[in-house]
Design a protein around this motif. Structure first.
Motif, mmCIF file in Angstrom:
data_model
loop_
_atom_site.group_PDB
_atom_site.id
_atom_site.type_symbol
_atom_site.label_atom_id
_atom_site.label_comp_id
_atom_site.label_asym_id
_atom_site.label_seq_id
_atom_site.Cartn_x
_atom_site.Cartn_y
_atom_site.Cartn_z
ATOM 1 N N HIS A 14 0.845 -1.184 0.000
ATOM 2 C CA HIS A 14 0.000 0.000 0.000
ATOM 3 C C HIS A 14 0.878 1.231 0.000
ATOM 4 O O HIS A 14 1.731 1.388 0.884
ATOM 5 C CB HIS A 14 -0.893 0.031 1.250
ATOM 6 C CG HIS A 14 -2.012 -0.971 1.196
ATOM 7 N ND1 HIS A 14 -1.876 -2.245 1.692
ATOM 8 C CD2 HIS A 14 -3.258 -0.884 0.679
ATOM 9 C CE1 HIS A 14 -3.015 -2.901 1.481
ATOM 10 N NE2 HIS A 14 -3.870 -2.110 0.870
ATOM 11 N N ALA A 15 0.693 2.091 -0.990
ATOM 12 C CA ALA A 15 1.498 3.310 -1.087
ATOM 13 C C ALA A 15 0.571 4.512 -1.112
ATOM 14 O O ALA A 15 -0.359 4.580 -1.923
ATOM 15 C CB ALA A 15 2.344 3.281 -2.360
ATOM 16 N N GLN A 16 0.822 5.452 -0.209
ATOM 17 C CA GLN A 16 0.031 6.693 -0.192
ATOM 18 C C GLN A 16 0.456 7.582 -1.349
ATOM 19 O O GLN A 16 1.644 7.839 -1.541
ATOM 20 C CB GLN A 16 0.246 7.427 1.137
ATOM 21 C CG GLN A 16 -0.443 8.778 1.175
ATOM 22 C CD GLN A 16 -0.332 9.460 2.536
ATOM 23 O OE1 GLN A 16 -0.110 8.803 3.548
ATOM 24 N NE2 GLN A 16 -0.507 10.766 2.533
ATOM 25 N N THR A 152 -7.474 9.147 2.637
ATOM 26 C CA THR A 152 -6.168 9.399 2.021
ATOM 27 C C THR A 152 -6.020 8.490 0.796
ATOM 28 O O THR A 152 -6.343 7.307 0.873
ATOM 29 C CB THR A 152 -5.044 9.091 3.044
ATOM 30 O OG1 THR A 152 -5.187 9.999 4.134
ATOM 31 C CG2 THR A 152 -3.674 9.232 2.440
ATOM 32 N N PRO A 153 -5.546 9.025 -0.344
ATOM 33 C CA PRO A 153 -5.458 8.176 -1.539
ATOM 34 C C PRO A 153 -4.307 7.177 -1.480
ATOM 35 O O PRO A 153 -3.190 7.524 -1.110
ATOM 36 C CB PRO A 153 -5.233 9.175 -2.682
ATOM 37 C CG PRO A 153 -4.681 10.385 -2.045
ATOM 38 C CD PRO A 153 -5.179 10.422 -0.632
ATOM 39 N N LEU A 154 -4.619 5.934 -1.829
ATOM 40 C CA LEU A 154 -3.615 4.870 -1.852
ATOM 41 C C LEU A 154 -3.638 4.163 -3.195
ATOM 42 O O LEU A 154 -4.672 4.126 -3.865
ATOM 43 C CB LEU A 154 -3.913 3.800 -0.786
ATOM 44 C CG LEU A 154 -4.138 4.196 0.659
ATOM 45 C CD1 LEU A 154 -4.498 2.934 1.468
ATOM 46 C CD2 LEU A 154 -2.884 4.839 1.240
ATOM 47 N N ILE A 183 9.436 9.070 -9.064
ATOM 48 C CA ILE A 183 8.411 9.670 -9.935
ATOM 49 C C ILE A 183 7.497 10.616 -9.159
ATOM 50 O O ILE A 183 6.586 11.206 -9.737
ATOM 51 C CB ILE A 183 7.561 8.601 -10.660
ATOM 52 C CG1 ILE A 183 6.720 7.784 -9.674
ATOM 53 C CG2 ILE A 183 8.436 7.671 -11.489
ATOM 54 C CD1 ILE A 183 5.827 6.777 -10.349
ATOM 55 N N GLY A 184 7.724 10.764 -7.857
ATOM 56 C CA GLY A 184 6.934 11.712 -7.064
ATOM 57 C C GLY A 184 5.548 11.210 -6.688
ATOM 58 O O GLY A 184 4.685 11.984 -6.294
ATOM 59 N N ALA A 185 5.328 9.876 -6.789
ATOM 60 C CA ALA A 185 4.010 9.332 -6.469
ATOM 61 C C ALA A 185 3.851 9.091 -4.965
ATOM 62 O O ALA A 185 2.741 9.062 -4.452
ATOM 63 C CB ALA A 185 3.777 8.035 -7.233
ATOM 64 N N ASN A 186 4.973 8.927 -4.252
ATOM 65 C CA ASN A 186 4.936 8.537 -2.836
ATOM 66 C C ASN A 186 6.126 9.180 -2.131
ATOM 67 O O ASN A 186 7.170 9.380 -2.748
ATOM 68 C CB ASN A 186 5.011 6.996 -2.762
ATOM 69 C CG ASN A 186 5.046 6.460 -1.335
ATOM 70 O OD1 ASN A 186 6.108 6.206 -0.782
ATOM 71 N ND2 ASN A 186 3.884 6.296 -0.731
ATOM 72 N N GLU A 191 7.994 5.122 8.305
ATOM 73 C CA GLU A 191 7.655 5.338 9.715
ATOM 74 C C GLU A 191 6.286 5.989 9.852
ATOM 75 O O GLU A 191 5.544 5.703 10.783
ATOM 76 C CB GLU A 191 8.684 6.235 10.413
ATOM 77 C CG GLU A 191 10.085 5.660 10.499
ATOM 78 C CD GLU A 191 10.872 5.856 9.226
ATOM 79 O OE1 GLU A 191 10.828 6.983 8.678
ATOM 80 O OE2 GLU A 191 11.499 4.907 8.741
ATOM 81 N N GLU A 192 5.951 6.881 8.924
ATOM 82 C CA GLU A 192 4.655 7.552 9.001
ATOM 83 C C GLU A 192 3.544 6.748 8.328
ATOM 84 O O GLU A 192 2.411 7.224 8.220
ATOM 85 C CB GLU A 192 4.758 8.954 8.361
ATOM 86 C CG GLU A 192 5.643 9.897 9.169
ATOM 87 C CD GLU A 192 5.811 11.265 8.511
ATOM 88 O OE1 GLU A 192 5.202 11.499 7.446
ATOM 89 O OE2 GLU A 192 6.559 12.091 9.067
ATOM 90 N N GLY A 193 3.881 5.571 7.823
ATOM 91 C CA GLY A 193 2.865 4.709 7.231
ATOM 92 C C GLY A 193 2.516 5.041 5.795
ATOM 93 O O GLY A 193 1.507 4.571 5.271
ATOM 94 N N SER A 194 3.360 5.839 5.129
ATOM 95 C CA SER A 194 3.092 6.173 3.721
ATOM 96 C C SER A 194 3.291 4.972 2.807
ATOM 97 O O SER A 194 2.837 4.978 1.668
ATOM 98 C CB SER A 194 4.040 7.271 3.238
ATOM 99 O OG SER A 194 3.880 8.422 3.994
#
Ligand code: ADP
Ligand code: ZN
Ligand code: MG
Length: 489
Positions: A14-16, A152-154, A183-186, A191-194
């Motif tokens: 899962h990637a924010q 939050t978008p994932l 690529i600036g997607a994530n 640590e912050e769960g991103s």
């Protein structure tokens, strides 16, 4: 004889997505705000509030999937995944199910001379849930809920079960993180769960092809935990199956303190999500023109970067594989190669000394402030120009790494420049020949290898600073050819 088992591993990541606002409303996504200050009727699931899809989230999701080599689907469908949990205000999560927006990708990379190839099954978009707080002062008398995260978008990235070890799984996860951040997607902040990883693990006897029963390990939030949890699980499952037991399909959690996985829930307790198409959102259609533009906007990705490093700097495939483990490391290499005017030496120093010291200190090249590419380049030039020898350079490098001092300054203040003055080296050579009569005698009787010992003694007497080439040739000259025992003459 004992049966050998092999592991089969598939990852769900899962990637924010790095958007300013949530996926279906205008609330801020910034991390760390006071609880429930970034909420509105949409993300709190008030009756009648309608979702509106965030265009930037779609762009970042598509770019991520393109970077993973996926086929983007012109039409995809959002669905409701129904379950009850206190941190899920609507009672369902909006996700994609039967028709995700991206399918059939592939990630290939090289490490340690091996090629790895992991197929991507699918990538889909979904919203995150809120957060239950159990151990804060506010939650002293019960559970508190913070809905800042809700909506939050994932993207969820699902791999085929193509991975065979914990180390390769961690390597994959780390390279995936690098691609997503490049690529600036994530934002890559584990640590912050991103970025979170679930690992599915099963074992089977080596040589068989049917899949064993899998266990899912949830929410691994560091590369080391991914590796350790999988390795623990492989040992546990192999022992169970090896003793004739059966693996039960279940979800487990990694206990980092105890260093083991613990059962969380079994398959019988698994949810029936009663998926159905989300009636409040139209199908997601991705226009060909947008797709083309987003593809063109992607930066250079690891596979292309690897090819370029080989072509442009004449590096072996092995080196290029190591140096492209992150965009930051490759950038460090390119700057060093230019500063040193010696790409292969730059590669050797980075793959060897730099990565060794970084690993030992749990450091990351992106956060390195002491050694700079210009500094390492200058060190390599000191070696290539004959000012210091290779072993002195390693000591200088350690000082640079620890203190951030410049190499020429270290060499000067610590008097490390090598002695290339023939007269000075000759004096030491003669002193060693006069002192080491045993070794000299053996050499003259024909024992060629004695010269290695004598060279070592010269370097030691010179405190490591003699130019080894000059020392070697002077020794050979003074001793004469091996076997030339003067008494035989
Ligand atoms: P589920 O229906 O439980 O969600 P999926 O088939 O969708 O299972 O797979 C989820 C993840 O588990 C994928 O990453 C997939 O590669 C992996 N996986 C599936 N079967 C196995 C298995 N037997 N062993 C290890 N990993 C598996
Ligand atoms: Zn909102
Ligand atoms: Mg599944």
């Amino acid at each position: 004889r004992r049966v050998q088992f092999e592991a089969v591993i598939g990852l769900e990541i899962h990637a924010q997505l790095s958007t300013q606002t949530k996926i279906f409303c205008g609330c801020d996504t910034a991390f760390g705000a006071a609880p429930n200050t970034q909420v509105c009727p949409v993300c709190l699931g008030f009756p009648g509030a309608l979702p509106v899809l965030n265009a930037r989230a779609v762009e970042l999701a598509v770019k991520a999937a393109l970077a993973l080599g996926c086929e983007i689907q012109p039409t995809s469908i959002f669905a409701r995944k129904n379950y009850f949990y206190p941190d899920l205000p609507k009672g369902y999560q909006i996700s994609q199910y039967e028709r995700p927006f991206a399918l059939a990708g592939r990630v290939r990379w090289q490490t340690g001379g091996e090629t790895h190839d992991v197929r991507i099954t699918r990538v889909h978009m979904e919203e995150d849930a809120g957060k239950s707080l159990h151990d804060t002062p506010e939650a002293a008398t019960g559970t508190c809920l913070d809905f800042n995260r809700a909506g939050t978008p994932l993207v969820e990235i699902v791999t085929e079960p193509d991975i065979r070890s914990g180390a390769v799984a961690a390597d994959f996860f780390s390279r995936l993180r690098d691609v997503l951040t490049t690529i600036g997607a994530n934002d890559g902040n584990l640590e912050e769960g991103s970025l979170r990883c679930d690992a599915n693990v099963s074992v089977r006897p080596v040589g068989t092809t049917t899949l064993g029963t899998k266990v899912e390990i949830k929410n691994l939030n560091s590369f080391r935990f991914v590796q350790k949890a999988i390795e623990y699980e492989i040992v546990r499952q192999s022992a169970v199956v090896g003793e004739g037991g059966r693996i039960v399909q279940e979800t487990r959690l990694w206990d980092a303190d105890a260093g083991c996985t613990e059962s969380m829930r079994s398959k019988e307790e698994a949810h029936d999500y009663r998926y159905f198409p989300e009636p409040d959102l139209p199908p997601l259609r991705i226009a060909a023109a947008d797709l083309e533009r987003w593809q063109a906007e992607l930066p250079e990705l690891p596979a292309a970067l690897r090819q370029r490093l080989m072509a442009q700097y004449g590096l072996p495939a092995y080196d290029a594989g190591v140096l492209t483990q992150s965009a930051g490391l490759a950038r460090f290499f390119e700057h060093t190669a230019t500063a040193a005017a010696n790409p292969k030496a730059a590669s050797n120093w980075i793959m060897g000394e730099l990565l060794r010291l970084l690993h030992a200190s749990d450091g990351d090249v992106a956060a390195l402030t002491t050694v700079t590419p210009d500094g390492l380049g200058a060190l390599i030039r000191l070696v290539d120009g004959g000012t210091i020898n290779g072993s002195t350079a390693k000591t200088v490098f350690e000082t640079m790494f620890a203190t951030g001092r410049a190499p020429d300054e270290i060499v000067k203040t610590e008097g490390l420049a090598q002695v290339s003055d023939e007269g000075a080296v000759l004096a030491i050579v003669r002193e060693v020949i006069a002192r080491e009569t045993d070794a000299v005698g053996q050499y003259r009787k024909g024992k060629q290898s004695a010269i290695g010992f004598l060279t070592g003694q010269v370097m030691k007497a010179a405190k490591g600073k003699a130019n080894p080439k000059i020392a070697g040739s002077l020794l050979a000259r003074e001793l004469g050819p091996p076997g030339a025992d003067p008494k035989d003459a």
